[in-house]
Design a protein around this motif. Sequence first.
Motif, PDB file in Angstrom:
ATOM      1  N   THR B 125     -17.786  33.653 -29.585  1.00 49.69           N
ATOM      2  CA  THR B 125     -18.726  32.868 -30.390  1.00 49.69           C
ATOM      3  C   THR B 125     -18.822  33.582 -31.743  1.00 49.69           C
ATOM      4  N   ALA B 126     -19.637  33.104 -32.642  1.00 44.21           N
ATOM      5  CA  ALA B 126     -19.690  33.711 -33.978  1.00 44.21           C
ATOM      6  C   ALA B 126     -20.049  35.199 -33.886  1.00 44.21           C
ATOM      7  N   TRP B 152     -12.885  32.982 -36.322  1.00 51.11           N
ATOM      8  CA  TRP B 152     -13.803  34.012 -36.843  1.00 51.11           C
ATOM      9  C   TRP B 152     -13.070  35.027 -37.689  1.00 51.11           C
ATOM     10  N   ILE B 153     -11.806  35.280 -37.358  1.00 52.85           N
ATOM     11  CA  ILE B 153     -11.011  36.198 -38.183  1.00 52.85           C
ATOM     12  C   ILE B 153     -10.890  35.615 -39.592  1.00 52.85           C
ATOM     13  N   GLU B 154     -10.799  34.286 -39.654  1.00 54.17           N
ATOM     14  CA  GLU B 154     -10.660  33.618 -40.951  1.00 54.17           C
ATOM     15  C   GLU B 154     -11.987  33.481 -41.700  1.00 54.17           C
ATOM     16  N   ILE B 155     -12.996  32.920 -41.006  1.00 55.85           N
ATOM     17  CA  ILE B 155     -14.200  32.520 -41.764  1.00 55.85           C
ATOM     18  C   ILE B 155     -15.352  33.509 -41.670  1.00 55.85           C
ATOM     19  N   VAL B 172      -7.939  40.321 -27.373  1.00 51.94           N
ATOM     20  CA  VAL B 172      -7.426  39.249 -28.239  1.00 51.94           C
ATOM     21  C   VAL B 172      -6.032  38.847 -27.756  1.00 51.94           C
ATOM     22  N   ASN B 173      -5.537  37.723 -28.248  1.00 50.26           N
ATOM     23  CA  ASN B 173      -4.147  37.412 -27.941  1.00 50.26           C
ATOM     24  C   ASN B 173      -3.241  37.953 -29.053  1.00 50.26           C
ATOM     25  N   ASP B 174      -1.945  37.859 -28.847  1.00 50.36           N
ATOM     26  CA  ASP B 174      -0.993  38.485 -29.781  1.00 50.36           C
ATOM     27  C   ASP B 174      -1.125  37.908 -31.198  1.00 50.36           C
ATOM     28  N   GLU B 175      -1.289  36.588 -31.270  1.00 50.06           N
ATOM     29  CA  GLU B 175      -1.434  35.960 -32.587  1.00 50.06           C
ATOM     30  C   GLU B 175      -2.669  36.485 -33.319  1.00 50.06           C
ATOM     31  N   GLU B 176      -3.763  36.573 -32.586  1.00 47.19           N
ATOM     32  CA  GLU B 176      -5.008  37.051 -33.197  1.00 47.19           C
ATOM     33  C   GLU B 176      -4.885  38.512 -33.635  1.00 47.19           C
TER      34      GLU B 176
END
Lengths: 306, 306
Positions: B125-126, B152-155, B172-176
């Motif tokens: 969540t946020a 959340w990584i973005e905003i 986290v996953n690999d992309e994150e």
Amino acid sequence: MSLLTVGSVAFDALETPFGKTDKIIGGAATYITLSASYFVEKNNLVAVVGDDFPQSMIDDLHQHGINTDGLEIRQGEKTFFWSGKYHNDMNSRDTVEVQLNVMEHFNPIIPDSYQDCDYLMLGNTAPAIQQMVIERLHKRPKLIVLDTMNLWIEIANPDLMNLLKLVDVLVVNDEEARQLTREYSLVKAAAKIRSLGPQTVIIKKGEHGALLFSEGQIFFAPALPLEEVFDPTGAGDTFAGGFIGHLAKTDDISFENMKRAIIYGSAMASFCVEKFGAERIMNLTQEEIQARVSEFVTLSAFGLDL
Amino acid sequence: MSLLTVGSVAFDALETPFGKTDKIIGGAATYITLSASYFVEKNNLVAVVGDDFPQSMIDDLHQHGINTDGLEIRQGEKTFFWSGKYHNDMNSRDTVEVQLNVMEHFNPIIPDSYQDCDYLMLGNTAPAIQQMVIERLHKRPKLIVLDTMNLWIEIANPDLMNLLKLVDVLVVNDEEARQLTREYSLVKAAAKIRSLGPQTVIIKKGEHGALLFSEGQIFFAPALPLEEVFDPTGAGDTFAGGFIGHLAKTDDISFENMKRAIIYGSAMASFCVEKFGAERIMNLTQEEIQARVSEFVTLSAFGLDL
């Protein structure tokens, strides 16, 4: 036990985000036999090169105990050449140039001294040529391992289907397994491949490790998480060389031993990517290999009281 | 030991190549607490829903021993809703619709009876809300595990950076992991994340397993190769619930035990994808879980005499 490897011996020119090379020694059979040289003594090579192939490179193979009686040097012709450029993520590459040269009419000649081979590694080349090798052996080896690639799945599918009936182990990557079977699930893809002939299927997943499938059994081998992949060229062939090298050394083709062979293959591949081309796997010690294999044990071992 | 989980409880509408659902129960905290319910008895939930949330679903949570004293039911408002559609390969999905509803002003209330919690799972969540939870606890839990996502990584990057300093484990996953650190190599990404706060980093790679990083140590956990993934929704949360559930049950946060916890988390996730939504993880037996964990042992064990 004796190992026979058939495949390309080539020149490669590589470009990765870390730099580029001039023509360096490459080819599937080069990586396979170099990798296997740390495991087997009777390490026999069948390949073809042109008269532009330097004696110093053949000397390098000899220094690794590789028998080149089956390396045909065709006068007036040139060695197979491939050049490729890797993308930033190192997981994909573009072929910049291919010159088939001597590979266009590769007619694998098996020296008499190779006829007693126990383990046969069919490195990536046209399926029809791979099948020729099997047919030219007077007795069937104890184990035949086949590598192939997307190109042959596309342009030589009937040949490949015939060949699959004759081999014991197929080694492919995940993309190739999916392309060959039109199944997305690797479990289903492996089952389908097994129905086509090979009783054992190895699906390589690069940085994600490898899966080994046999009758009712699956093994998931990790890949060593690396800070940097310098050059992935030859990693798959180096894996195959370590795999069949360990099997030939121990002369045990049980599922349990194939698991160990995959760990050895993965360890060898993890060295390969550390430097350009075959440089790293030409300069390894048994101590380094054992230490790397220990890292795999640490990496994937967990204790559970069930 | 007692576990406190904070996150969304939601309605999901899902479409996969195998079919589609109407509104079913979903949300990170739902999956986490259901998964953890097979491990811990003190399983405390903090979340918010609207008055459209059916009592029967709350009863289902109670039947799994989940304490819903911290589940706020906001009158006159609607429950968070997400609908998504998976692509054919099941590895990617599109969000069809999001209705934030009650989540827009989620103000996590910690009941007094939750204040003694030993293990805290901050479901996705946020970051500002996740941090509020930490600040509202009178004593710091023994272990704080954080999940987050690309949004959340973005905003909310500054909020997330502050929060990272306060947690022990990031999942986290690999992309994150790559997005968060701008490092392609997961080894480098994990090192960078560790420098931001969490001493332990888990990078989930879906069908390729998961990596656990701590001070100078790496563990590579396999994923169970599956014939079919029916619906991946909630698999990551179910993984997190099994992971922290096992840690809370055994009250042992050593690296060796975290390895086991990842295997339990992976086993729980492998059930989750077998049916739509949380259906499968609402109907599991301890025997099924132990049998699945045994499959992981078989899958990745190899014996080596070094």
